[in-house]
Design a protein around this motif. Structure first.
Motif, short mmCIF file in Angstrom:
data_model
loop_
_atom_site.label_atom_id
_atom_site.label_comp_id
_atom_site.label_asym_id
_atom_site.label_seq_id
_atom_site.Cartn_x
_atom_site.Cartn_y
_atom_site.Cartn_z
N ARG A 107 0.82 -1.21 0.00
CA ARG A 107 0.00 0.00 0.00
C ARG A 107 0.85 1.25 0.00
NH1 ARG A 107 -2.26 3.58 3.86
NH2 ARG A 107 -4.24 4.48 3.16
N ASN A 108 0.48 2.21 -0.86
CA ASN A 108 0.99 3.57 -0.81
C ASN A 108 -0.06 4.46 -0.18
OD1 ASN A 108 3.42 3.04 -2.04
ND2 ASN A 108 2.87 3.90 -4.02
N SER A 109 0.34 5.27 0.79
CA SER A 109 -0.55 6.26 1.40
C SER A 109 -0.26 7.62 0.78
CB SER A 109 -0.32 6.33 2.91
OG SER A 109 -1.15 7.32 3.49
N ASP A 110 -1.24 8.18 0.10
CA ASP A 110 -1.10 9.47 -0.58
C ASP A 110 -1.93 10.51 0.15
OD1 ASP A 110 0.23 7.86 -2.38
OD2 ASP A 110 -1.35 7.90 -3.89
N PHE A 111 -1.28 11.60 0.58
CA PHE A 111 -2.00 12.59 1.36
C PHE A 111 -1.28 13.92 1.27
CE2 PHE A 111 -3.90 13.93 5.64
CZ PHE A 111 -5.15 14.17 5.10
N PHE A 112 -1.78 14.90 2.03
CA PHE A 112 -1.23 16.25 1.99
C PHE A 112 0.11 16.32 2.72
CE2 PHE A 112 -5.94 16.85 1.98
CZ PHE A 112 -6.04 17.30 0.67
N THR A 113 1.09 16.96 2.10
CA THR A 113 2.42 17.05 2.70
C THR A 113 2.42 17.91 3.95
OG1 THR A 113 2.96 18.90 1.23
CG2 THR A 113 3.57 16.70 0.48
N ALA A 114 1.48 18.82 4.07
CA ALA A 114 1.45 19.69 5.26
C ALA A 114 1.23 18.91 6.54
CB ALA A 114 0.36 20.74 5.09
N MET A 115 0.68 17.69 6.43
CA MET A 115 0.36 16.90 7.61
C MET A 115 1.37 15.79 7.87
SD MET A 115 -2.42 18.35 8.61
CE MET A 115 -2.99 17.18 9.84
N GLU A 116 2.37 15.61 7.00
CA GLU A 116 3.17 14.38 7.06
C GLU A 116 4.07 14.29 8.29
OE1 GLU A 116 5.57 13.92 3.59
OE2 GLU A 116 6.40 15.94 3.71
N ALA A 117 4.38 15.40 8.95
CA ALA A 117 5.21 15.32 10.15
C ALA A 117 4.52 14.56 11.27
CB ALA A 117 5.57 16.72 10.63
N TRP A 118 3.19 14.41 11.17
CA TRP A 118 2.44 13.74 12.23
C TRP A 118 1.95 12.36 11.82
CZ3 TRP A 118 3.50 16.06 16.49
CH2 TRP A 118 3.74 17.44 16.48
N ASN A 119 2.35 11.90 10.63
CA ASN A 119 2.02 10.52 10.26
C ASN A 119 2.66 9.56 11.25
OD1 ASN A 119 0.72 11.60 8.05
ND2 ASN A 119 2.36 11.13 6.62
N THR A 120 1.96 8.50 11.57
CA THR A 120 2.36 7.67 12.71
C THR A 120 2.31 6.19 12.40
OG1 THR A 120 1.45 9.35 14.19
CG2 THR A 120 1.93 7.20 15.15
N ASN A 121 3.35 5.48 12.83
CA ASN A 121 3.35 4.03 12.88
C ASN A 121 3.09 3.62 14.33
OD1 ASN A 121 5.52 1.58 13.62
ND2 ASN A 121 4.15 1.17 11.90
N VAL A 122 2.18 2.68 14.52
CA VAL A 122 1.73 2.31 15.85
C VAL A 122 1.94 0.81 16.08
CG1 VAL A 122 -0.26 2.17 17.39
CG2 VAL A 122 -0.01 4.13 15.87
N LEU A 123 2.44 0.47 17.26
CA LEU A 123 2.37 -0.89 17.79
C LEU A 123 1.34 -0.86 18.90
CD1 LEU A 123 6.15 -1.80 18.15
CD2 LEU A 123 4.63 -2.39 16.27
N CYS A 124 0.33 -1.72 18.80
CA CYS A 124 -0.79 -1.65 19.73
C CYS A 124 -1.04 -3.03 20.33
CB CYS A 124 -2.03 -1.17 18.98
SG CYS A 124 -3.45 -0.84 20.01
N ALA A 125 -1.08 -3.10 21.65
CA ALA A 125 -1.31 -4.36 22.36
C ALA A 125 -2.40 -4.16 23.40
CB ALA A 125 -0.03 -4.87 23.00
N PRO A 126 -3.68 -4.29 23.02
CA PRO A 126 -4.76 -4.07 23.98
C PRO A 126 -4.74 -5.11 25.10
CG PRO A 126 -5.57 -4.12 21.71
CD PRO A 126 -4.18 -4.63 21.68
N ALA A 127 -4.87 -4.65 26.33
CA ALA A 127 -4.87 -5.57 27.47
C ALA A 127 -6.28 -5.99 27.87
CB ALA A 127 -4.18 -4.91 28.67
N ASP A 128 -7.28 -5.32 27.32
CA ASP A 128 -8.66 -5.62 27.70
C ASP A 128 -9.44 -6.25 26.55
OD1 ASP A 128 -8.47 -3.27 26.28
OD2 ASP A 128 -9.91 -2.15 27.50
#
Length: 332
Positions: A107-128
């Motif tokens: 997948r390529n994610s195409d979006f506005f460059t003005a927002m790219e500093a806040w693009n995020t990769n997440v590791l998520c481990a729900p405990a509930d």
């Protein structure tokens, strides 16, 4: 890209992420292009009973996030739940391929460059409750692509809406699938049961080699399977099995050209491994990520989930310029 490692209850994960962003000076409501105006607030209020029934865990996470940010949960809901349903939307390209070992999803994610500093990769481990997963997003809480510990990967693209109704949106549907589904079959069963608000495609692949594209909106759903002799599916930003609608502003970010690139390249030589998938995403086989950044848009990340070999590769920027690196932090 930012990197977040979230664990604990959904409320705790939301609070930790919201507080961490606030500590860095990033208040979502001050930076989002989806300001919570009256239309978005009203739409979110209409969606609330649907999320209470179909994804209650995310409500706790949103409360935690709002507390960490120091804002109202209703405003966070207005931003999140109207995303993809009310403009502006995103572009993106996605494909999945059956391989002898399992499946690939790119997948390529195409979006506005003005927002790219806040693009995020997440590791998520729900405990509930819920599977651990890794995902990528231009926003927060909702996810735009990802893979979970059971070897299920999902990627979305937006599509012009034929109709908008209260329901779950693309990023929330994808997040719910990552947390609760182990296979493409389970994901399809969930999508057929959930009210859908926005218009999108969801490309699905699992470690057993099953792949599909789901085109869906408030009016209906089509499940696209591989054609005989063609072990792949792909999507950009238009429906091809459901009736298509042109974008309201006439700008589809080269969606048809990107779709034709994917179809032509996959027919000619289907990628058998992550390297082949990376070359396709990087535009070496046709137009896919060749944006003019001076126009304020670009491919802001690219990712390959190799479910058979249990490997993830990500370029944290346009893959024509930024190399892919293997992500060793998450075990598929």
């Amino acid at each position: 890209m930012l990197h977040a490692h979230l664990r604990g209850t959904h409320y705790a994960m939301g609070y930790d992420w919201g507080h961490s962003l606030a500590w860095k000076g990033h208040l979502i409501l001050e930076h989002t292009p989806l300001a919570p105006d009256k239309a978005r607030v009203a739409y979110a209020a209409a969606c609330l009973p649907i999320y209470e029934k179909h994804f209650p865990a995310v409500l706790a996470e949103m409360r935690g996030f709002a507390d960490g940010q120091g804002c109202d949960t209703e405003e966070i809901a207005a931003v999140l739940w109207s995303m993809y349903a009310l403009p502006p939307a995103r572009a993106c390209s996605c494909f999945a391929v059956k391989t002898p070992e399992g499946a690939l999803l790119g997948r390529n994610s195409d979006f506005f460059t003005a927002m790219e500093a806040w693009n995020t990769n997440v590791l998520c481990a729900p405990a509930d409750g819920g599977y651990a997963f890794t995902g990528n997003t231009t926003a927060f809480i909702e996810m735009e692509d990802g893979a979970n510990e059971r070897g299920l990967a999902v990627g979305l693209t937006s599509a012009p809406a034929r109709a908008i109704a209260p329901g779950m949106n693309a990023g929330m549907l994808l997040r719910r699938i990552l947390e609760t589904c182990a296979t493409v079959r389970e994901a399809l069963a969930f999508l057929k049961s959930a009210p859908i608000g926005s218009a999108q495609t969801l490309t699905l692949a699992d470690a057993r080699g099953e792949i599909a594209v789901v085109e869906c909106d408030a009016l209906g759903m089509a499940v696209v399977r591989p054609q005989p002799g063609q072990p792949w599916v792909c999507a950009t930003n238009a429906f091809h099995d459901l009736p298509a609608t042109p974008p309201p502003d006439g700008d589809d970010w080269f969606a048809q050209q990107r779709y034709e690139t994917l179809v032509s390249a996959l027919r000619e030589s289907t990628p058998a491994d992550a390297a082949g998938a990376q070359a396709l995403l990087a535009g070496r086989r046709g137009v896919l990520c060749q944006y003019d950044r001076a126009e304020g848009r670009d491919t802001v990340w690219s990712v390959v989930y190799d479910l058979g070999r249990r490997e993830i590769f990500r370029a944290e920027g346009n893959p024509a310029r930024i190399p892919f690196e293997r992500d060793h932090r998450f075990a598929l």
